[in-house]
Design an enzyme around this catalytic site. Structure first.
Site, PDB file in Angstrom:
ATOM      1  N   ARG A   1      54.932  67.694  28.778  1.00 27.88           N
ATOM      2  CA  ARG A   1      56.144  67.310  28.060  1.00 27.88           C
ATOM      3  C   ARG A   1      57.337  68.022  28.689  1.00 27.88           C
ATOM      4  O   ARG A   1      57.403  69.264  28.703  1.00 27.88           O
ATOM      5  CB  ARG A   1      56.027  67.687  26.574  1.00 27.88           C
ATOM      6  CG  ARG A   1      57.291  67.307  25.821  1.00 27.88           C
ATOM      7  CD  ARG A   1      57.297  67.733  24.374  1.00 27.88           C
ATOM      8  NE  ARG A   1      58.650  67.522  23.874  1.00 27.88           N
ATOM      9  CZ  ARG A   1      59.333  68.364  23.126  1.00 27.88           C
ATOM     10  NH1 ARG A   1      58.800  69.490  22.721  1.00 27.88           N
ATOM     11  NH2 ARG A   1      60.569  68.085  22.761  1.00 27.88           N
TER      12      ARG A   1
ATOM     13  N   HIS B   1      67.079  67.054  24.786  1.00 24.68           N
ATOM     14  CA  HIS B   1      66.672  68.384  24.360  1.00 24.68           C
ATOM     15  C   HIS B   1      67.890  69.302  24.416  1.00 24.68           C
ATOM     16  O   HIS B   1      67.938  70.269  25.174  1.00 24.68           O
ATOM     17  CB  HIS B   1      65.528  68.915  25.235  1.00 24.68           C
ATOM     18  CG  HIS B   1      64.735  70.010  24.583  1.00 24.68           C
ATOM     19  ND1 HIS B   1      63.353  69.995  24.493  1.00 24.68           N
ATOM     20  CD2 HIS B   1      65.113  71.158  23.960  1.00 24.68           C
ATOM     21  CE1 HIS B   1      62.933  71.084  23.877  1.00 24.68           C
ATOM     22  NE2 HIS B   1      63.991  71.811  23.556  1.00 24.68           N
TER      23      HIS B   1
ATOM     24  N   GLU C   1      64.082  68.229  17.910  1.00 25.44           N
ATOM     25  CA  GLU C   1      64.604  69.093  16.855  1.00 25.44           C
ATOM     26  C   GLU C   1      66.052  68.796  16.489  1.00 25.44           C
ATOM     27  O   GLU C   1      66.942  69.646  16.641  1.00 25.44           O
ATOM     28  CB  GLU C   1      64.443  70.558  17.247  1.00 25.44           C
ATOM     29  CG  GLU C   1      62.990  70.960  17.467  1.00 25.44           C
ATOM     30  CD  GLU C   1      62.823  72.455  17.708  1.00 25.44           C
ATOM     31  OE1 GLU C   1      63.834  73.184  17.735  1.00 25.44           O
ATOM     32  OE2 GLU C   1      61.670  72.903  17.864  1.00 25.44           O
TER      33      GLU C   1
ATOM     34  N   ASN D   1      57.133  70.264  15.908  1.00 24.20           N
ATOM     35  CA  ASN D   1      57.274  71.596  16.485  1.00 24.20           C
ATOM     36  C   ASN D   1      57.046  72.605  15.374  1.00 24.20           C
ATOM     37  O   ASN D   1      57.864  72.737  14.462  1.00 24.20           O
ATOM     38  CB  ASN D   1      58.670  71.790  17.086  1.00 24.20           C
ATOM     39  CG  ASN D   1      58.866  70.980  18.361  1.00 24.20           C
ATOM     40  OD1 ASN D   1      57.981  70.242  18.773  1.00 24.20           O
ATOM     41  ND2 ASN D   1      60.029  71.107  18.979  1.00 24.20           N
TER      42      ASN D   1
ATOM     43  N   TYR E   1      55.858  76.574  14.468  1.00 28.84           N
ATOM     44  CA  TYR E   1      55.619  77.930  14.932  1.00 28.84           C
ATOM     45  C   TYR E   1      55.217  78.872  13.810  1.00 28.84           C
ATOM     46  O   TYR E   1      54.361  79.732  13.989  1.00 28.84           O
ATOM     47  CB  TYR E   1      56.892  78.501  15.588  1.00 28.84           C
ATOM     48  CG  TYR E   1      57.286  77.843  16.885  1.00 28.84           C
ATOM     49  CD1 TYR E   1      56.886  78.370  18.114  1.00 28.84           C
ATOM     50  CD2 TYR E   1      58.076  76.691  16.902  1.00 28.84           C
ATOM     51  CE1 TYR E   1      57.251  77.777  19.316  1.00 28.84           C
ATOM     52  CE2 TYR E   1      58.444  76.084  18.092  1.00 28.84           C
ATOM     53  CZ  TYR E   1      58.030  76.627  19.299  1.00 28.84           C
ATOM     54  OH  TYR E   1      58.383  76.040  20.486  1.00 28.84           O
TER      55      TYR E   1
ATOM     56  N   GLU F   1      55.423  71.259  20.117  1.00 30.07           N
ATOM     57  CA  GLU F   1      55.675  72.655  20.490  1.00 30.07           C
ATOM     58  C   GLU F   1      54.914  73.550  19.533  1.00 30.07           C
ATOM     59  O   GLU F   1      54.900  73.318  18.314  1.00 30.07           O
ATOM     60  CB  GLU F   1      57.169  73.014  20.417  1.00 30.07           C
ATOM     61  CG  GLU F   1      58.018  72.441  21.531  1.00 30.07           C
ATOM     62  CD  GLU F   1      59.471  72.900  21.440  1.00 30.07           C
ATOM     63  OE1 GLU F   1      59.720  73.983  20.865  1.00 30.07           O
ATOM     64  OE2 GLU F   1      60.347  72.167  21.925  1.00 30.07           O
TER      65      GLU F   1
END
Length: 1964
Positions: free
Chosen positions: A102, A147, A192, A334, A336, A402
């Site tokens: 990606r 991005h 995002e 994404n 985390y 991500e």
């Protein structure tokens, strides 16, 4: 807060923190085959070349140049320079093994101005090259269009604040699709957008750095969504048809979880925050096309509060919403980290996106941190967020785009990152495999360290390290890259250690925990030796010298100067060796043949017949003892004559070895089925020919070892091929044993150390293993290392290690049937970094440093000091073999530990073998390693090569200073024999210290026991003769307190009470004894006492009548005194007397008795009655009498058994057994061999004394015979004190029991006694001391200590000794001296002991058939009289009536029996707390979204108009007109709701109810002719319309008791046709009202409606069940599709508590009440379709039709009464209520106790568990004013209490309750007239206008509804209404809108006006 907002906030409340599968376990498995593995970067973060080749500036190029924006003032001008280094990147990607990459395209690199008027072809070329390079290396591109690097020129025109940017983005996307779309299949529009909108345009933390936290943020987000939607539609229409790709959007989330998971407010806050973050973008593009409702509600509200008339959150037009919806083929996630959320009202000024949410976010301080302030280690959040997306967004495909973790040091050894990926990925795997989440791929962030936005280069996320100080920007893989590559290669997580260096991709099960379990039945258990180490006979019988004969005789070669000339002399003592092998119980023996003993010259022509004979004899002796030989051809003892010709350096030795092997195969192969060619060939070659440390002692560094191992491998392979070719008819196996120490990297996450460990493995065992089991060639790493050293020394022709030719490889590869593993220890390894040595050496070639781990224990302090105990190495080496060599079968051929002392008590060796063997078990059962056998090294201490006799490995000690070289078992030998004998962990069983949940087999016998003398009394009544206990108790001093059994429990007269107690307990069997002297007063059949016989006949018949099986003991110690006067059990004639007595019993009772016990505890009779004199008859001659008595008892038993077998069994078909008592004898020191032996001897004296003759070989135990014989001789006796059975008697004894009855109470510790006992006594004959451990818990008996382990161990001991004999535990219990009714200690005892029996049954496979509690009741406890009490029931011995009272243990035992064991969550579960969570405290929170609060009424209670408008008479009308109400009132008018329904709806509106449960009067809808009454239909239609207009959901009950009288006159519900009429009536209602009514209740309180039918009530219930089923299926088939409603049924069910919770009868009555109230109707519907057998006529068709015929269950809850059992059927005429056999205690002293709120919750939990958690609507609850006046709670209090319990049931217990309904709206007509008033509103029944007035409870209920739950006082929301309830409301005119004809709007207007008037009049 408005209702919409509340509803939306509560959307998440159906999801709570209940345990999921593998919640806290590591889960092993693989992702789907097509799972996408990727890693990610972004253009600005890696490309650099910020203004090269025509690239235009981006907003980030500008942002980084503003001082203060970037932490380290760095820029992305160069970054990782991937613009120039993309090919290097692709090669690293390839090594990572990813399927996808990606990356993002830089918009300003391809469109410098952001517009399509400037296309940069060099930029396009770069991405074309990158894509082509990826594809060329098998990697698919996953391309992100945006991005964050917006062209700066567009930002100057407003950027994402300008809606034109969305259109420009479309053109940019078009360029990308056109240019790259032919090769790109995965497109991501935006990365995002939350970060762009909030950080970039809200709080200026990222480019472009704008500030607009409450305005710009929402505008930017709005335009980003439009941009995404535009691009999606562009691709979908213009490109997808040809390019066939997919397009999605990537959204980020820090997943919000409730700070307090059980707090509904916190959960609502978490849901709200997630919708603001993720839903902001996901809702428009996936679901509705618009923002989440809660986001819209919140921002609108905050905008208004801030004085903004128009919401700060922009709006989509309807067309835009439609266009937005469904514009994502997948969601990129994404993820985390997670955060904690809790509600907090935030300020509205200044306006901000974060404060708009009214949520406070925090983190748990215990969460591990990272290199980023916002990122915490929260792996479970990964599973949470995926499940949330699945549930919220229709399980749309998701790619994790991500996921990663940062640090700030850039360490290459990033173990924390490995742990992060491991745990996060495993949670994702669970989400896929266990939860059904549609996760399609995972992308690690990031591929390499890069420019991390505002953090610059300070935070590092990369799998690859980048040196940003080096202009070349070199990339170095971190440990995490290697780790992730392994996970990708495995596509998930494999069990065990399968990575280099013994690492695992997942966590490893039981890595630091002992695993209990058993090995397969065919597992090989062995011990090993080697010829030179044990045989001796060095020069005997023509044996020639071996290299070890020469080497050991050379001074200085052996540590202690010894040789193997004699060793253990096994050449002469092989039979002794086989005897100790038998003692070990091994299945196999691994030994080696001495080449020089069978072929002294090393060649076939020198056959030595004496040597051959020795091995033939050894093999034969092994076979004679059922031990299989495993034969090794070569263990280091090469003939010296061959060594003189070069030995293994000479290739001719290869062929000589093959000849030698052929000789052995020919000579012994007919009896040997497992051959090992050689053992530890690498060690032999290295130390014998390289280093000179072993024979032959040659030192040829760098050459000798390699040459020798090459020849050894070839010799093995050729011997293998020869066996396969020439001896396959022998059907044997040939393998090789390889020695492998485990090499553990010093730093397991250090690549260099891992590589060093792998090298060390390959340079040691791998030199032999890799050619044979792997490639056919030496390991690559070995050959490359040797080549490397040669190059370093400038040697061009390196021939030190000669590789195998292709022809040789073909011979070698696969030349073994199994892998023999010799493993002892582990070492630490690190890279050596050694320079090339001169001369070269093997060790220098290996280039590692090997050390012993100083933290691990070492068993020796001299000689082998580097030996370490490291059990985990065993598991790792087995995994190594599995993973490298295709999981070939493995036999562990050597494993052991040395010591230097030779101690007999070798506890360290026991620990070593236990722990290493357990690692083998783990490797097999958890990791799937194919291990087939285990051999301990070594059988006995022996000559240990260069250590001589200084090191000792043996399980047996050998005294080398004794010419006889005697072998003596060490503790380890004893332990190993136990291990082998039990095939696993018999001495350390599974669940040894844990509670085990499970059930006994079906048909398990549950019993309680008594004995005749202890309970019967009537000692001289009705012709009973005296027994020895009548005599014994009459002698002063024999019994404590001078008690006797003359009356005892008086069971002779009270046997029916006893049977009643047994019935209450629920036992299946009752064990009691017959008093011999009651049926045969003189003990002989010349006088039979018929009254005694009658007594037992009555008792047996009474038992059988209640379904209890009698289990009769014929002798429980009470011998007729007349027989005692003739010598009793000392007189052999007693055997015939007992046989005659047994025959009487069989004849009189045997047709009804199927279980006979001949004797109870003959040990007690023998020793305590005739040895110590403590029991009757009180004789004290301990040396001889006990043995004589026992002898006669055993013969008596055998005679009785054979009598039954021969004369009665065929007809009576019963079983005969014997009961033997025993205390389990535990070794005082579990590892002491002498204590272990002592415990076995004690068991033989205690139990084997009787069990060996009966269950064994027919005779006493050999040890017992031997020791008593020897002691008798020492006492100068001519014969043994132990009598001798004749051969005939032995034959009769053997097998003379169908089952073993085991009486077990406690345990003893055993240890050897010293010296010869004096005076002689049975108690000391065993030569064992026994005693109690003072730490054991005591009881009311000095001899009884609480030792639950005794149960399981004794059951296993018996099974292991006697085989699969059925075992009944015939006594088990515990005493006290206070007789407490609350005997919790007895409950604990029973729970623990029964659980141990369950373990024996279910885990150990012991054939346990039943369990018996001792005792049914307190009784005469022999010499202790009445001072010790064992009973489940207390007996008042001061009361002439001998009253019995249940103890708490009785109820406990009843529950165990009912569950047939221990069921998790049941009343007997020790882990169930005594109280429910929050049982006695309030739970604050809100009801979940969709929960509804309402009120109820019944048609007959409120409507009136009983004969108006065509209504016919109902049964309620008839009832009231007949004067059955106390006040002679009727419901003719009632509340007149027929005319005043608008007032009713006004009242409902006042209270703000959300639903109204009302009854439809059947008599008002249908006439007797079956015609529809349209006036009635009109009334209900108006009512329903009015409810809907008021926003109230109608819930219509079709039948609530008021059956039309014309149907009742025809039998009512006992007439099957009533069901047909009912279905027609229901169909009418569905047709007329179903378009507006979405909730239907077929019947309310049907169970109570059946009461009136008396004995026909069951028939009535069945008819109602049929009617319900037919109605449900009618709705399903005809109406549900269009009307979309639900059909349920409502029951009134009381949770009840037993009046006496100790009494099993009351406990069972309480359960029975639930079975009737709930189960009779609901079991058929919600469970299996079955119901009570009393439902006459219920056939299979009924069961199929009735099952699952309700969408929800309505439940009426009122009181929680106590229940008392009634044993005798009442005489009230019969019927359902009477059949309950119970009394409801409805008038307690404390009225409020009836209204125990926890009963509501317990009822709901019961429904949840019983019916698989159906949807439940509380359809009625309430209290009358009169009941409050009688001491009950107020209505407001009751509503709060019961609603609070419902909230707990939902939030804490997971009950699926969807609504709560208060009865009733109005005071109304009840079946007792108008005496009881239940209404929220009072009705003046003396007023013709029936004025309604709101009561305080109406106001209170309204507050509950407004709050939608319960809040702490300081958290209470503001109530919007300030009205107080009216004390007097004005009347409304009697007006009906039925008279308003014409168009519908006029009628609606009329209803609205009247509704408003009603509202004002009732609540003003």
């Amino acid at each position: 807060m408005d209702a919409l907002a509340v509803t939306l906030i509560l959307m998440s409340l159906s999801r709570c923190c209940y345990s999921r599968p593998h919640e806290d376990d590591f889960y092993f498995g693989t992702f789907p085959d097509d799972f996408v593995w990727s890693t990610a970067t972004a253009a600005y973060q890696i490309e650099g070349a910020w203004r090269d080749d025509g690239k235009g500036p981006s907003i980030w190029d500008m942002y980084v140049r503003r001082p203060g924006n970037i932490d380290d003032s760095s820029t992305g001008d160069i970054a990782c320079d991937s613009y120039h280094k993309y090919k290097e990147d692709v090669q690293l990607l390839k090594s990572l093994g990813v399927s996808h990459y990606r990356f993002s395209i830089s918009w300003p690199r391809v469109m410098p101005s952001g517009r399509n008027d400037t296309i940069n072809n060099l930029g396009l070329e770069y991405y074309n090259n990158l894509i082509d390079e990826l594809l060329a290396n098998g990697i698919q591109p996953m391309v992100t269009l945006y991005h964050w690097d917006l062209p700066e020129s567009l930002e100057q025109h407003g950027g994402w604040l300008n809606e034109d940017t969305a259109e420009l983005f479309t053109e940019y996307a078009r360029l990308c699709f056109q240019t790259f779309g032919d090769r790109v299949r995965f497109w991501i529009t935006l990365n995002e957008p939350w970060v762009v909108a909030w950080h970039g345009y809200g709080i200026s933390e990222k480019a472009p750095g704008r500030w607009g936290p409450g305005t710009y943020t929402y505008i930017a987000g709005h335009n980003l969504i439009k941009a995404h939607v535009n691009a999606y539609h562009l691709y979908d229409k213009a490109f997808r048809p040809t390019q066939k790709g997919t397009i999605g959007i990537t959204l980020s989330i820090r997943f919000n979880v409730a700070k307090k998971p059980q707090d509904p407010g916190d959960r609502a806050a978490a849901e709200k925050a997630n919708q603001f973050a993720f839903g902001w973008f996901a809702h428009p593009v996936v679901l509705s096309g618009d923002y989440p409702p809660i986001m819209r509600s919140q921002v609108d509200k905050k905008s208004r509060q801030g004085g903004v008339t128009r919401s700060r959150l922009p709006s989509f037009t309807d067309a835009e919403k439609l266009r937005n919806r469904g514009t994502a083929d997948f969601l990129g996630l994404n993820y985390y980290t997670s955060v904690l959320a809790t509600p907090r009202v935030q300020p509205y000024d200044p306006p901000r996106y974060d404060t708009d949410q009214d949520v406070e976010q925090s983190v748990d301080p215990t969460w591990p941190i990272s290199g980023s302030s916002w990122l915490f280690y929260t792996p479970k959040g990964a599973r949470d967020v995926l499940n949330w997306i699945k549930d919220t967004y229709r399980n749309i495909p998701v790619y994790v785009t991500e996921n990663g973790v940062s640090d700030r040091n850039g360490s290459l050894h990033d173990f924390y990152r490995i742990n992060y990926y491991r745990d996060y990925l495993d949670e994702m795997l669970k989400a896929v495999r266990l939860d059904g989440c549609n996760l399609k791929g995972h992308t690690s962030w990031s591929f390499m360290d890069n420019f991390e936005w505002a953090r610059g280069y300070s935070e590092k996320f990369g799998l690859h390290y980048v040196d940003f100080d080096d202009p070349a920007r070199p990339r170095i893989p971190k440990d995490s890259a290697r780790y992730l590559a392994s996970v990708i290669a495995d596509n998930g997580f494999k069990k065990g250690y399968h990575l280099p260096g013994g690492k695992a991709t997942g966590t490893v099960e039981y890595e630091n925990t002992f695993l209990y379990g058993t090995f397969p039945d065919d597992f090989v258990w062995a011990v090993s030796t080697a010829a030179y180490e044990i045989e001796g006979g060095a020069k005997e019988d023509n044996k020639s010298e071996s290299i070890w004969d020469v080497f050991s005789h050379t001074p200085g070669h052996v540590y202690d100067g010894s040789t193997g000339d004699v060793a253990t002399d096994s050449y002469h003592k092989y039979k002794d060796d086989v005897e100790i092998l038998k003692e070990l119980k091994v299945t196999h023996y691994r030994f080696s043949i001495s080449w020089t003993r069978v072929l002294p010259s090393g060649r076939r022509g020198s056959r030595n017949q004496l040597g051959v004979a020795y091995y033939n004899n050894l093999i034969g002796e092994l076979h004679s003892n059922k031990i299989q030989p495993i034969v090794v051809l070569f263990i280091w003892d090469l003939p010296e004559v061959l060594e003189q010709h070069g030995g293994w350096l000479n290739t001719s030795t290869v062929d000589l070895f093959v000849d030698y092997a052929r000789f052995c195969f020919e000579t012994f192969g007919d009896r040997v089925k497992m051959w090992i060619t050689m053992s530890e060939s690498v060690n032999f070659a290295t130390y014998g020919y390289e280093r000179g440390g072993l024979a032959p002692g040659k030192t040829l560094p760098g050459v000798g070892g390699y040459t020798a191992i090459r020849n050894l491998v070839l010799a093995h392979a050729k011997a293998y091929r020869m066996y396969n070719a020439d001896f396959n008819n022998q059907k044997g196996q040939v393998g090789i044993s390889v020695s492998f120490d485990w090499m553990e990297p010093v730093k397991p996450d250090n690549v260099d150390d891992v590589d060093a460990a792998v090298r060390a493995m390959q340079f040691t065992g791998g030199l032999a293993a890799e050619p044979i089991f792997g490639s056919g060639q030496f390991p690559d790493v070995v050959m490359s290392q040797v080549e490397k050293r040669c190059r370093e020394r400038n040697i061009t022709n390196c021939d030190r290690l000669v590789s195998f030719t292709k022809q040789e490889q073909a011979i070698i590869k696969g030349s073994s049937d199994f892998f023999g593993l010799n493993h002892f220890t582990s070492s630490l390894v690190t890279s050596g970094n050694l320079p090339a040595s001169d001369p070269p050496t093997q060790h220098n070639d290996m280039d590692v440093t090997i050390t012993a781990d100083p933290l691990l224990p070492s068993p020796v302090t001299k000689a082998m000091t580097d030996f370490r105990v490291a059990p985990l190495g065993m598991r790792k080496i087995l995994n190594w073999i599995k993973n490298r060599y295709n999981n070939i079968p493995v036999y562990i051929t050597e494993n052991g530990i040395p010591d230097t002392t030779g101690d007999i008590d070798d506890d360290a060796r026991v620990d070593y073998h236990r722990d290493y063997v357990d690692e083998v078990l783990k490797a097999m059962t958890l990791d799937g390693c194919n291990v087939k056998g285990y051999s301990a090294w070594t059988l006995m201490d022996n000559f240990e090569w260069t250590y001589g006799y200084s090191l000792k490995f043996g399980l047996f000690s050998v005294n080398f200073s004794d010419p006889q070289l005697r072998r003596q078992a060490k503790t380890s030998a004893r332990w190993y024999s136990q291990l082998v004998g039990l095939g696993g962990w018999g001495a350390a069983p599974e669940y040894e210290d844990e509670f085990f949940y499970g059930t006994f087999p079906e048909g398990f016998a549950w019993s309680a026991a008594t004995a005749s003398y202890q309970v019967e009394g009537a000692y001289s009544e009705d012709g009973k003769g005296p027994s020895i206990w009548d005599t014994f108790t009459s002698i002063p001093g024999n019994i404590d307190n001078s008690d006797t059994g003359r009356v005892s429990c008086d069971s002779y007269h009270k046997y029916k009470d006893d049977v009643r107690m047994l019935s209450h307990l629920g036992v299946t069997h009752y064990r009691f004894s017959i008093a011999w002297s009651r049926v045969l007063p003189r003990g002989t059949p010349d006088i039979v006492n018929q009254k005694g016989v009658d007594y037992y006949n009555h008792l047996i018949d009474e038992l059988l009548a209640v379904g209890i099986t009698p289990m009769i003991t014929m002798y429980h110690w009470d011998l007729p005194q007349a027989l005692q006067d003739r010598g009793g059990w000392l007189n052999e004639s007693i055997t015939e007397h007992f046989k005659q007595y047994a025959e009487l019993c069989f004849r009189k009772f045997g047709t009804r008795v199927k279980y006979w016990i001949t004797f109870n505890e003959p040990w007690v009779v023998s020793f305590m009655g005739h040895g110590s004199g403590e029991m009757a008859p009180g004789l004290k001659e301990p040396a001889t009498y006990p043995y004589i008595v026992a002898h006669n008892i055993i013969k008596s038993h055998a005679k009785a058994y054979h009598l039954y077998n021969d004369d009665f069994r065929k007809i009576q078909k019963g079983h005969v057994g014997i009961v033997l008592n025993v205390n389990f004898m535990k070794p005082r020191d579990r590892l002491s061999l002498s204590d272990i032996q002592a415990s076995e001897y004690a068991m033989l004296f205690a139990l084997g004394w009787f069990s060996d003759p009966i269950f064994g070989d027919g005779d006493y135990p050999e040890y017992m015979k031997t020791v008593i014989r020897d002691l008798s001789r020492a006492e100068n006796r001519t014969t043994s004190r132990l009598p001798v059975f004749t051969p005939e008697e032995i034959s009769k004894n053997k097998g003379s029991a169908d089952f073993y009855g085991m009486n077990i109470y406690s345990a003893d510790e055993a240890w050897p006694a010293a010296g010869v006992p004096s005076p002689p006594s049975f108690s000391t004959d065993s030569l064992v001391h026994t005693g109690k451990n003072p730490a054991w818990l005591g009881s009311g008996s000095s001899w009884l200590k609480v030792t639950p382990f005794a149960m399981r161990k004794t059951l296993n001991w018996f099974r292991n000794r006697y085989g699969d004999v059925p075992i009944y535990v015939t006594e088990n219990g515990v005493s006290d001296r206070n007789g407490s009714l609350d005997d919790t200690y007895r409950i604990s005892y029973y729970r623990a002991y029964i659980n141990e029996a369950l373990k024996a049954s279910q885990l150990d496979g012991v054939n346990v058939k039943g369990y018996t509690a001792w005792s049914l009741m307190d009784n005469f406890e022999w010499a202790r009289g009445y001072s010790e009490k064992f009973g489940l029931y207390s007996v008042n011995f001061s009361d002439p009536a001998r009253s019995r009272t249940p103890k708490a243990s009785a109820a406990f035992y009843h529950d165990v029996i009912k569950d047939n064991g221990f069921v998790r969550g049941s009343r007997t579960d020790p882990n169930v707390p005594p109280f429910l969570p929050f049982e006695n405290e309030p739970l604050y929170g809100s009801f979940p979204a969709g929960f509804s609060l309402g009120v109820a009424s019944s048609a007959f209670g409120i409507e009136g108009a009983w004969d108006e408008d065509g209504r016919t008479e109902s049964v309620i009308d008839e009832y009231s007109h007949a004067g059955h109400t106390p006040d002679n009132s009727t419901g003719d008018v009632a509340a007149d709701s027929y005319h005043r329904y608008i007032e009713d709806v006004g009242a409902l509106k006042v209270v703000k109810v959300q639903h109204y449960v009302f009854g439809v009067s059947w008599s008002r809808i249908m006439t007797a002719s079956g015609a529809v009454n349209h006036n009635g239909v009109g009334y209900y239609s108006d009512l329903i319309d009015t409810l809907i207009d008021a926003g109230i959901r109608p819930v219509a009950t079709l039948h609530y008791w008021d059956l039309p009288l014309w149907l009742a006159d025809n039998g009512g519900w006992t007439n099957d046709t009533t069901a047909d009429v009912y279905v027609d009536y229901a169909a009418t209602c569905f047709q007329q009202f179903g378009d507006r009514v979405k909730s239907w209740i077929t019947f309310s309180k049907p169970y109570q409606a059946a009461f009136k039918y008396g004995a026909d009530g069951y028939r009535a219930l069945l008819t109602m069940l049929r009617a319900n089923a037919a109605t449900y299926r009618l709705y399903q088939e005809r109406y549900r599709t269009l009307q979309r409603g639900k059909v349920g049924i409502s029951v009134s069910a009381m949770w009840t508590e037993p009046a006496d919770p100790r009494d099993p009868a009351d406990v069972e009555a309480s359960d029975r009440n639930m079975d009737f109230d709930l189960g009779l109707m609901m079991d058929p519907i919600f469970s299996t379709g079955n119901s009570s057998n009393r439902l006459l006529g219920m056939n299979e068709h009924d069961r199929r039709q009735i099952g699952r015929t309700a969408d929800f269950l309505g439940v009426d809850v009122y009181v929680t009464p106590r229940v008392q059992n009634v044993d005798v059927h009442t005489t009230r005429g019969g019927g359902i209520q009477e059949d309950k056999h119970l009394t409801l205690l409805l008038n307690p002293e404390r009225r409020s106790s009836l209204y125990n709120p926890s009963g509501v919750r317990k009822l709901l939990r019961h429904i949840r568990d019983r019916y698989n958690n159906p949807e439940v609507l509380i359809t009625e609850t309430g209290i009358s004013d009169q009941e409050t006046a009688r001491g009950g709670p107020t209505r407001s209090q009751l509503i709060d209490m019961y609603a609070g319990e419902v909230l707990k049931a939902i939030e804490l217990d997971g009950c699926h309750v969807t609504g709560f309904t208060v009865r009733s709206l109005l005071d109304s007509f009840e079946l007792n007239g108008y005496q009881d008033k239940w209404g929220l509103f009072s009705v003046n029944f003396t007023d013709p206008q029936r004025r309604r007035t709101a009561k305080t409870s109406a106001h209170h209920y309204r507050m509950l509804i407004e709050n939608n739950g319960f809040f702490k006082p300081n958290d209470m929301p503001q109530v919007t209404s300030t009205h107080a309830p009216a004390t007097h409301a004005p009347l409304l005119p009697t007006v009906s809108c039925n008279s308003v004809e014409g168009v519908l709007p006029m009628r609606i207007t009329c209803i609205a006006i009247l509704l408003a008037l009603a509202f004002l009049s009732i609540y003003h």
